[in-house]
Design a protein around this motif. Structure first.
Motif, PDB file in Angstrom:
ATOM      1  N   GLU A  22       0.880  -1.169   0.042  1.00  0.00           N
ATOM      2  CA  GLU A  22       0.086  -0.158   0.123  1.00  0.00           C
ATOM      3  C   GLU A  22       0.978   1.342   0.043  1.00  0.00           C
ATOM      4  O   GLU A  22       0.705   2.413  -0.656  1.00  0.00           O
ATOM      5  N   ALA A  23       2.117   1.094   0.589  1.00  0.00           N
ATOM      6  CA  ALA A  23       2.882   2.393   0.892  1.00  0.00           C
ATOM      7  C   ALA A  23       3.571   2.837  -0.296  1.00  0.00           C
ATOM      8  O   ALA A  23       3.869   3.662  -0.898  1.00  0.00           O
ATOM      9  N   TYR A  24       3.988   1.665  -1.383  1.00  0.00           N
ATOM     10  CA  TYR A  24       4.705   2.052  -2.551  1.00  0.00           C
ATOM     11  C   TYR A  24       3.824   1.696  -4.001  1.00  0.00           C
ATOM     12  O   TYR A  24       4.553   2.340  -5.079  1.00  0.00           O
ATOM     13  N   CYS A  25       3.007   1.001  -3.940  1.00  0.00           N
ATOM     14  CA  CYS A  25       2.571   0.597  -5.150  1.00  0.00           C
ATOM     15  C   CYS A  25       1.216   1.541  -5.580  1.00  0.00           C
ATOM     16  O   CYS A  25       0.612   2.142  -4.363  1.00  0.00           O
ATOM     17  N   SER A  26       0.990   1.931  -6.715  1.00  0.00           N
ATOM     18  CA  SER A  26      -0.243   2.468  -7.126  1.00  0.00           C
ATOM     19  C   SER A  26      -1.465   1.883  -6.954  1.00  0.00           C
ATOM     20  O   SER A  26      -1.278   0.617  -6.683  1.00  0.00           O
ATOM     21  N   PRO A  27      -2.716   2.308  -6.761  1.00  0.00           N
ATOM     22  CA  PRO A  27      -3.692   1.789  -6.392  1.00  0.00           C
ATOM     23  C   PRO A  27      -4.038   0.654  -7.565  1.00  0.00           C
ATOM     24  O   PRO A  27      -4.307  -0.440  -7.096  1.00  0.00           O
ATOM     25  N   SER A  28      -3.807   0.937  -8.819  1.00  0.00           N
ATOM     26  CA  SER A  28      -3.873  -0.208  -9.921  1.00  0.00           C
ATOM     27  C   SER A  28      -3.197  -1.229  -9.441  1.00  0.00           C
ATOM     28  O   SER A  28      -3.534  -2.525  -9.622  1.00  0.00           O
ATOM     29  N   LEU A  29      -1.666  -1.104  -9.508  1.00  0.00           N
ATOM     30  CA  LEU A  29      -0.697  -2.205  -8.981  1.00  0.00           C
ATOM     31  C   LEU A  29      -1.003  -2.813  -7.980  1.00  0.00           C
ATOM     32  O   LEU A  29      -1.052  -3.971  -7.531  1.00  0.00           O
ATOM     33  N   LEU A  30      -1.512  -2.076  -6.630  1.00  0.00           N
ATOM     34  CA  LEU A  30      -1.886  -2.838  -5.359  1.00  0.00           C
ATOM     35  C   LEU A  30      -3.122  -3.704  -5.641  1.00  0.00           C
ATOM     36  O   LEU A  30      -3.100  -4.862  -5.177  1.00  0.00           O
ATOM     37  N   ASN A  31      -4.424  -3.245  -6.380  1.00  0.00           N
ATOM     38  CA  ASN A  31      -5.295  -4.096  -6.807  1.00  0.00           C
ATOM     39  C   ASN A  31      -4.927  -5.373  -7.462  1.00  0.00           C
ATOM     40  O   ASN A  31      -5.491  -6.403  -7.283  1.00  0.00           O
ATOM     41  N   HIS A  32      -4.162  -5.049  -8.507  1.00  0.00           N
ATOM     42  CA  HIS A  32      -3.629  -6.310  -8.994  1.00  0.00           C
ATOM     43  C   HIS A  32      -2.826  -7.227  -8.254  1.00  0.00           C
ATOM     44  O   HIS A  32      -3.157  -8.741  -8.313  1.00  0.00           O
ATOM     45  N   SER A  33      -1.902  -6.638  -7.450  1.00  0.00           N
ATOM     46  CA  SER A  33      -1.306  -7.688  -6.309  1.00  0.00           C
ATOM     47  C   SER A  33      -2.193  -8.522  -5.684  1.00  0.00           C
ATOM     48  O   SER A  33      -2.232  -9.815  -5.314  1.00  0.00           O
ATOM     49  N   VAL A  34      -3.199  -7.945  -5.093  1.00  0.00           N
ATOM     50  CA  VAL A  34      -4.464  -8.354  -4.220  1.00  0.00           C
ATOM     51  C   VAL A  34      -5.250  -9.569  -5.065  1.00  0.00           C
ATOM     52  O   VAL A  34      -5.193 -10.513  -4.655  1.00  0.00           O
ATOM     53  N   GLU A 152     -15.206  -6.839  -9.043  1.00  0.00           N
ATOM     54  CA  GLU A 152     -16.061  -5.757  -8.341  1.00  0.00           C
ATOM     55  C   GLU A 152     -15.552  -4.925  -7.032  1.00  0.00           C
ATOM     56  O   GLU A 152     -15.422  -3.939  -6.483  1.00  0.00           O
ATOM     57  N   ARG A 153     -15.014  -6.110  -6.202  1.00  0.00           N
ATOM     58  CA  ARG A 153     -14.096  -5.582  -4.875  1.00  0.00           C
ATOM     59  C   ARG A 153     -12.859  -5.201  -5.078  1.00  0.00           C
ATOM     60  O   ARG A 153     -12.577  -4.211  -4.330  1.00  0.00           O
ATOM     61  N   HIS A 154     -12.009  -5.461  -6.224  1.00  0.00           N
ATOM     62  CA  HIS A 154     -10.689  -5.037  -6.326  1.00  0.00           C
ATOM     63  C   HIS A 154     -10.620  -4.719  -7.726  1.00  0.00           C
ATOM     64  O   HIS A 154      -9.984  -5.319  -8.547  1.00  0.00           O
ATOM     65  N   PRO A 155     -11.357  -3.461  -8.231  1.00  0.00           N
ATOM     66  CA  PRO A 155     -11.379  -2.893  -9.674  1.00  0.00           C
ATOM     67  C   PRO A 155     -10.019  -3.054 -10.131  1.00  0.00           C
ATOM     68  O   PRO A 155      -8.959  -2.797  -9.571  1.00  0.00           O
ATOM     69  N   ARG A 156      -9.729  -3.173 -11.761  1.00  0.00           N
ATOM     70  CA  ARG A 156      -8.625  -3.068 -12.402  1.00  0.00           C
ATOM     71  C   ARG A 156      -8.149  -1.703 -12.456  1.00  0.00           C
ATOM     72  O   ARG A 156      -6.842  -1.488 -12.754  1.00  0.00           O
ATOM     73  N   LEU A 157      -9.053  -0.631 -12.464  1.00  0.00           N
ATOM     74  CA  LEU A 157      -8.666   0.756 -12.481  1.00  0.00           C
ATOM     75  C   LEU A 157      -7.754   1.271 -13.683  1.00  0.00           C
ATOM     76  O   LEU A 157      -8.262   0.661 -14.869  1.00  0.00           O
ATOM     77  N   GLU A 158      -6.615   1.171 -13.620  1.00  0.00           N
ATOM     78  CA  GLU A 158      -5.741   1.676 -14.796  1.00  0.00           C
ATOM     79  C   GLU A 158      -4.587   0.696 -15.137  1.00  0.00           C
ATOM     80  O   GLU A 158      -3.552   0.968 -15.655  1.00  0.00           O
ATOM     81  N   ILE A 159      -4.866  -0.628 -14.328  1.00  0.00           N
ATOM     82  CA  ILE A 159      -3.884  -1.671 -14.650  1.00  0.00           C
ATOM     83  C   ILE A 159      -3.180  -1.622 -16.101  1.00  0.00           C
ATOM     84  O   ILE A 159      -2.025  -1.951 -16.202  1.00  0.00           O
ATOM     85  N   GLY A 160      -4.169  -2.097 -16.837  1.00  0.00           N
ATOM     86  CA  GLY A 160      -3.548  -2.472 -18.477  1.00  0.00           C
ATOM     87  C   GLY A 160      -2.667  -1.320 -18.903  1.00  0.00           C
ATOM     88  O   GLY A 160      -1.597  -1.709 -19.278  1.00  0.00           O
ATOM     89  N   LYS A 161      -3.108   0.086 -18.735  1.00  0.00           N
ATOM     90  CA  LYS A 161      -2.256   0.984 -19.290  1.00  0.00           C
ATOM     91  C   LYS A 161      -0.975   1.168 -18.561  1.00  0.00           C
ATOM     92  O   LYS A 161       0.034   1.376 -18.957  1.00  0.00           O
ATOM     93  N   GLU A 162      -0.934   1.091 -17.135  1.00  0.00           N
ATOM     94  CA  GLU A 162      -0.041   1.506 -16.415  1.00  0.00           C
ATOM     95  C   GLU A 162       1.077   0.254 -16.671  1.00  0.00           C
ATOM     96  O   GLU A 162       2.268   0.465 -16.721  1.00  0.00           O
ATOM     97  N   PHE A 163       0.459  -0.986 -16.781  1.00  0.00           N
ATOM     98  CA  PHE A 163       1.549  -2.262 -16.702  1.00  0.00           C
ATOM     99  C   PHE A 163       2.099  -2.341 -18.090  1.00  0.00           C
ATOM    100  O   PHE A 163       3.365  -2.516 -18.283  1.00  0.00           O
ATOM    101  N   ALA A 164       1.589  -2.012 -19.234  1.00  0.00           N
ATOM    102  CA  ALA A 164       1.852  -1.842 -20.504  1.00  0.00           C
ATOM    103  C   ALA A 164       3.054  -0.762 -20.513  1.00  0.00           C
ATOM    104  O   ALA A 164       4.219  -1.288 -21.059  1.00  0.00           O
TER     105      ALA A 164
END
Length: 198
Positions: A22-34, A152-164
């Motif tokens: 939570e301290a280091y990842c963006s919201p998208s990357l955090l949700n991806h990790s979860v 729904e609980r852990h939305p993807r947000l911008e993970i596709g764009k960010e990870f690409a």
């Protein structure tokens, strides 16, 4: 299977790993990790694959930490950098050396094309779950209802764009890495076409 059926370990190490992510990842990357943990655990539970939930959870929280600015190494591939972070974290958590090594291995192996479930169940599960979450590989292996509930609980947000963007940058700076190979083999297109984003 429902989201409530997935066992999420509640240990001091797992709570600290989540807090660190939570301290280091963006919201998208955090949700991806979860989600990486949830997909992995669900796949294992549906197929009676025995696994170490704490090890898998901690490894899931750190598997992409090498992509964030604070841990992005210019000398080693991002999954190896993440493996080093996992080892150091595990040492701080008081894990014995062998368990620290396992955390590092699981993080590194999530980028492999295939991990033998008999030799490394946690690495196998994380490789499969991240393949689903990033490039949409084999979504039929998870029930549609579970997929909808997790997203729904852990939305993807911008993970596709960010990870690409991250994987392209890694591939450009470290062309001999697996990230470089993935980029040359069209991973950006697969990310953009991920059925989880529909």
């Amino acid at each position: 299977m429902r989201l409530a059926d997935i066992t999420v370990p509640d240990t001091a190490a797992c709570r600290a790993a989540l807090e660190t992510a939570e301290a280091y990842c963006s919201p998208s990357l955090l949700n991806h990790s979860v989600r990486a943990y949830l997909w992995a655990a669900a796949y294992a539970q549906a197929r009676d694959i025995a696994f170490d939930a704490e090890l898998l959870y901690v490894s899931s929280m750190f598997h992409d930490i090498g992509l964030v600015a604070e841990f992005d190494s210019h000398t080693v591939p991002f999954e190896e950098a993440g493996g080093h972070v996992a080892w150091v974290f595990a040492a701080g958590a008081g894990w014995p050396v062998e368990r620290r090594r396992r955390a590092s291995e699981v993080v590194v192996r999530h980028m492999w094309a295939e991990v033998d479930v008999a030799a490394d169940p946690e690495g196998h599960l994380l490789e499969l779950s991240t393949g689903l979450d990033i490039s949409g590989r084999r979504p039929e292996d998870w029930p549609a209802g579970l997929r909808a509930e997790v997203l729904e609980r852990h939305p993807r947000l911008e993970i596709g764009k960010e990870f690409a963007a991250c994987i392209k940058a890694q591939g450009e700076r470290k062309p001999e890495s697996l990230a470089g190979e993935f980029v040359r083999n069209g991973v950006v297109g697969r990310i953009q076409a991920n059925p989880l984003d529909r």
